[in-house]
Design a protein around this motif. Structure first.
Motif, PDB file in Angstrom:
ATOM      1  N   VAL A 204      10.130  -1.300  -3.676  1.00 52.98           N
ATOM      2  CA  VAL A 204      10.253  -2.581  -4.373  1.00 52.98           C
ATOM      3  C   VAL A 204      10.925  -2.312  -5.716  1.00 52.98           C
ATOM      4  O   VAL A 204      10.460  -1.473  -6.493  1.00 52.98           O
ATOM      5  CB  VAL A 204       8.888  -3.247  -4.598  1.00 52.98           C
ATOM      6  N   ILE A 216      13.121  -6.129  -2.181  1.00 55.93           N
ATOM      7  CA  ILE A 216      12.055  -5.532  -1.366  1.00 55.93           C
ATOM      8  C   ILE A 216      12.669  -4.921  -0.106  1.00 55.93           C
ATOM      9  O   ILE A 216      13.494  -5.554   0.562  1.00 55.93           O
ATOM     10  CB  ILE A 216      11.004  -6.595  -0.972  1.00 55.93           C
ATOM     11  N   LEU A 248       6.223 -10.543  -1.423  1.00 52.68           N
ATOM     12  CA  LEU A 248       5.473  -9.351  -1.013  1.00 52.68           C
ATOM     13  C   LEU A 248       4.447  -9.697   0.066  1.00 52.68           C
ATOM     14  O   LEU A 248       4.262  -8.944   1.028  1.00 52.68           O
ATOM     15  CB  LEU A 248       4.770  -8.727  -2.223  1.00 52.68           C
ATOM     16  N   LYS A 255       2.824  -0.800  -0.699  1.00 52.01           N
ATOM     17  CA  LYS A 255       3.461  -0.645  -2.020  1.00 52.01           C
ATOM     18  C   LYS A 255       3.576   0.844  -2.332  1.00 52.01           C
ATOM     19  O   LYS A 255       2.718   1.426  -2.993  1.00 52.01           O
ATOM     20  CB  LYS A 255       2.662  -1.395  -3.071  1.00 52.01           C
ATOM     21  N   ALA A 258       7.872   1.808  -6.675  1.00 52.70           N
ATOM     22  CA  ALA A 258       8.439   0.776  -7.544  1.00 52.70           C
ATOM     23  C   ALA A 258       9.591   1.393  -8.334  1.00 52.70           C
ATOM     24  O   ALA A 258       9.499   2.536  -8.782  1.00 52.70           O
ATOM     25  CB  ALA A 258       7.390   0.241  -8.502  1.00 52.70           C
ATOM     26  N   TYR A 275       0.941  -3.746 -10.680  1.00 55.75           N
ATOM     27  CA  TYR A 275       0.985  -3.600  -9.225  1.00 55.75           C
ATOM     28  C   TYR A 275       0.577  -2.174  -8.833  1.00 55.75           C
ATOM     29  O   TYR A 275       0.951  -1.210  -9.502  1.00 55.75           O
ATOM     30  CB  TYR A 275       2.388  -3.916  -8.704  1.00 55.75           C
ATOM     31  N   PHE A 277       1.369   0.528  -7.142  1.00 55.47           N
ATOM     32  CA  PHE A 277       2.332   1.376  -6.437  1.00 55.47           C
ATOM     33  C   PHE A 277       1.916   2.840  -6.519  1.00 55.47           C
ATOM     34  O   PHE A 277       1.320   3.280  -7.510  1.00 55.47           O
ATOM     35  CB  PHE A 277       3.728   1.200  -7.022  1.00 55.47           C
TER      36      PHE A 277
END
Length: 565
Positions: A204, A216, A248, A255, A258, A275, A277
């Motif tokens: 992402v 994404i 998402l 995930k 990033a 987030y 990740f």
């Protein structure tokens, strides 16, 4: 009200400003032929000069306003129905305030039944149709927010009872040197995926700060999100998070990785921490621009990347934006760049290009430059003294070598735009004066031979300053300046080709300055003439709207390299 649509048409014909709810958000609307109404819309929205898009009743009406070719006709009539930037024709008679000082106009056709119903009256053939949002804010799409934020801007509201769950701006595209050139990729195109040649699941990418998008990866598909805008306030940041969270959830991926821009001051640096990740990767701004074009065209092997834009954080801590790179999505080497000049006051130099022009003259030409600056900007002598002190003492001063700031400086020197009312105004207005179909003699320029070849435009700026003082034609100065940028860039690549062993003769062009018709057309032509294969962004914006796509290309290459170890 017995018939809201009939009443709305009547109000528009009377010169009223109406906020109209569409499928992706609210537009502010008025009669595009009514100068008083358009000027009042600008005053209320605090948007003095930035061009306004229009919606017209039919293709025959478009032909009354603009020059059209078959490809532009097809694009206007396509299911995506974007705003298409067209050249005005000799019959163009809309209000001067729609697109002041511009030779182009952004046009779209009705794309909802409601829009078609607004054009049932033949006396109302064209409407200003601009996003209904206060300056710097995301598009308004909730009724209660529209009523609150547009109070004092809209006279009336035309509302329907269909809830808008996810707002989306109109897409904006032009044909540039015969190829598609997206200024904004959004409604109609998002989130249709691009395909790629390997699994990108779990990657992402968060884009940058301006014109931002996110991207994404899932399987061998790349989903680029909608245009979000400038991440400069909490409303836009929340809008970004809302749209990212939605996609998402819809795409449903783990995930894993990033990817963010390497600029330490971008809001993205904080946002990504919200987030979970497994890993966060930083990608240099201009490498992402280069990789985006290479990914779109599936360029094999290494290539030169000519990246011309306004702002990008450099690996040396300075602001990059006039770069010649060599490499691929995995890695790159910086081969050449524009000589750095100071920006005393930082962002203020961008908002007030005359400051940038003064700083360049003083930095590059010393006492002679200071004299030229005070002779050209006669009302700024005291401020020029202050700017010189800031430069000499390195007070609140950053250093930049960018195409955007170079254009700003020349625009200010020529008296075209000394203070900008919107991002890119100085460069856009200067570009309006340069006819890409004419030939111009370039100014003088130099190169400084270092580990990284440096382009020095000191002689050009002096020539331009002297021509301004001699009251030479500004269109000629602009044309010569554009051609100088082209010739200097071509000469740089030719020099590098000699010194780079086994270099591929393929070039990718990217960065927001390649929306400039003259630069894109002439640079492409000159490089092809010298035997280079040239690639330009077509389906992804060359501006920062394409950064997230390029970041994913870099992440994909680095992941693949690790898997091969």
């Amino acid at each position: 009200m017995e018939n809201p649509l009939v009443e709305t048409v009547t109000l528009l014909k009377e010169g009223r400003i109406v906020a109209i709810k569409g499928i992706g958000g609210y537009h502010l609307c008025c009669d595009a032929s009514n100068e008083k109404a358009v000027a009042e819309l600008r005053r209320r929205k605090k948007r003095p000069l930035r061009p306004l898009a229009i919606m017209v009743a039919s293709m025959s009406e478009v032909e009354h306003l603009a020059k059209l070719n078959e490809a532009e006709c097809d694009l206007l009539k396509s299911p995506e129905a974007p705003i298409v930037v067209l050249k005005k024709n000799e019959r163009y008679q809309l209000a001067e305030s729609v697109a002041p000082r511009m030779s182009t106009i952004g046009v779209m056709l009705p794309y909802t039944p409601l829009h078609h119903l607004l054009f049932t009256d033949p006396e109302l053939a064209s409407l200003v149709m601009t996003s209904a949002n206060p300056s710097g804010m995301p598009i308004l799409y909730k009724d209660e927010e529209a009523f609150r934020y547009l109070e004092g801007i809209a006279d009336y509201y035309l509302v329907h009872n269909r809830e808008i769950l996810h707002p989306v701006d109109d897409s904006v595209v032009q044909f540039n040197d015969g190829k598609l050139d997206f200024l904004r990729r959004s409604r109609g195109y998002v989130p249709d995926p691009f395909t790629t040649n390997q699994d990108v699941t779990g990657i992402v990418t968060f884009g940058g700060q301006q014109k931002t998008t996110f991207t994404i990866g899932r399987n061998e598909q790349i989903f680029v999100g909608p245009h979000i805008g400038e991440l400069e306030n909490i409303e836009t940041i929340n809008h970004y998070k809302q749209e990212l969270d939605h996609l998402l959830k819809w795409i449903d991926i783990p995930k894993k990785l990033a990817v963010i821009d390497a600029h330490p001051g971008y809001h993205i640096q904080k946002l990504v921490k919200e987030y979970p990740f497994e890993e966060v990767m930083e990608v240099q701004h201009h490498h992402a621009h280069m990789a985006a074009c290479m990914e779109e065209h599936q360029v094999k092997g290494e290539a030169y990347g000519i990246i011309l834009d306004g702002t990008g954080y450099g690996l040396d801590g300075n602001i990059w934006g006039f770069e010649v790179l060599y490499g691929d999505a995995l890695s790159f080497k910086r081969m050449a760049h524009l000589h750095y000049t100071p920006l005393p006051g930082g962002e203020k130099c961008i908002r007030e290009p005359w400051r940038n022009a003064v700083a360049m003259l003083i930095s590059l030409l010393g006492a002679e430059g200071e004299t030229l600056a005070k002779t050209i900007f006669t009302d700024k002598k005291a401020e020029i003294d202050t700017l010189k002190k800031m430069i000499d003492r390195n007070i609140n001063t950053v250093y930049a070598g960018t195409c955007g700031r170079l254009f700003d400086a020349v625009s200010a020197l020529c008296g075209v735009t000394k203070i900008s009312s919107y991002v890119g105004e100085a460069a856009i207005q200067l570009a309006e004066l340069a006819d890409e179909n004419n030939s111009f003699e370039p100014y003088l320029f130099d190169f400084v031979e270092r580990d990284v070849l440096t382009i020095d435009f000191s002689k050009m700026l002096k020539e331009i300053a002297l021509e301004v003082l001699a009251e030479r034609d500004v269109s000629l100065i602009s044309g010569r300046f554009h051609e100088t940028v082209v010739q200097a860039t071509v000469e740089v690549v030719e020099k590098l080709l000699v010194t780079t062993s086994n270099a591929n003769k393929q070039v990718v062009l990217s960065g927001g300055s390649f929306h400039n018709r003259f630069i894109r057309k002439r640079l492409t032509s000159e490089l092809i003439e010298r035997g280079f294969t040239v690639f330009v962004p077509e389906q992804v914006p060359c501006n920062d709207g394409g950064l997230s796509y390029g970041q994913l290309a870099v992440a994909k290459a680095k992941r693949s390299a690790l898997q091969c170890v």
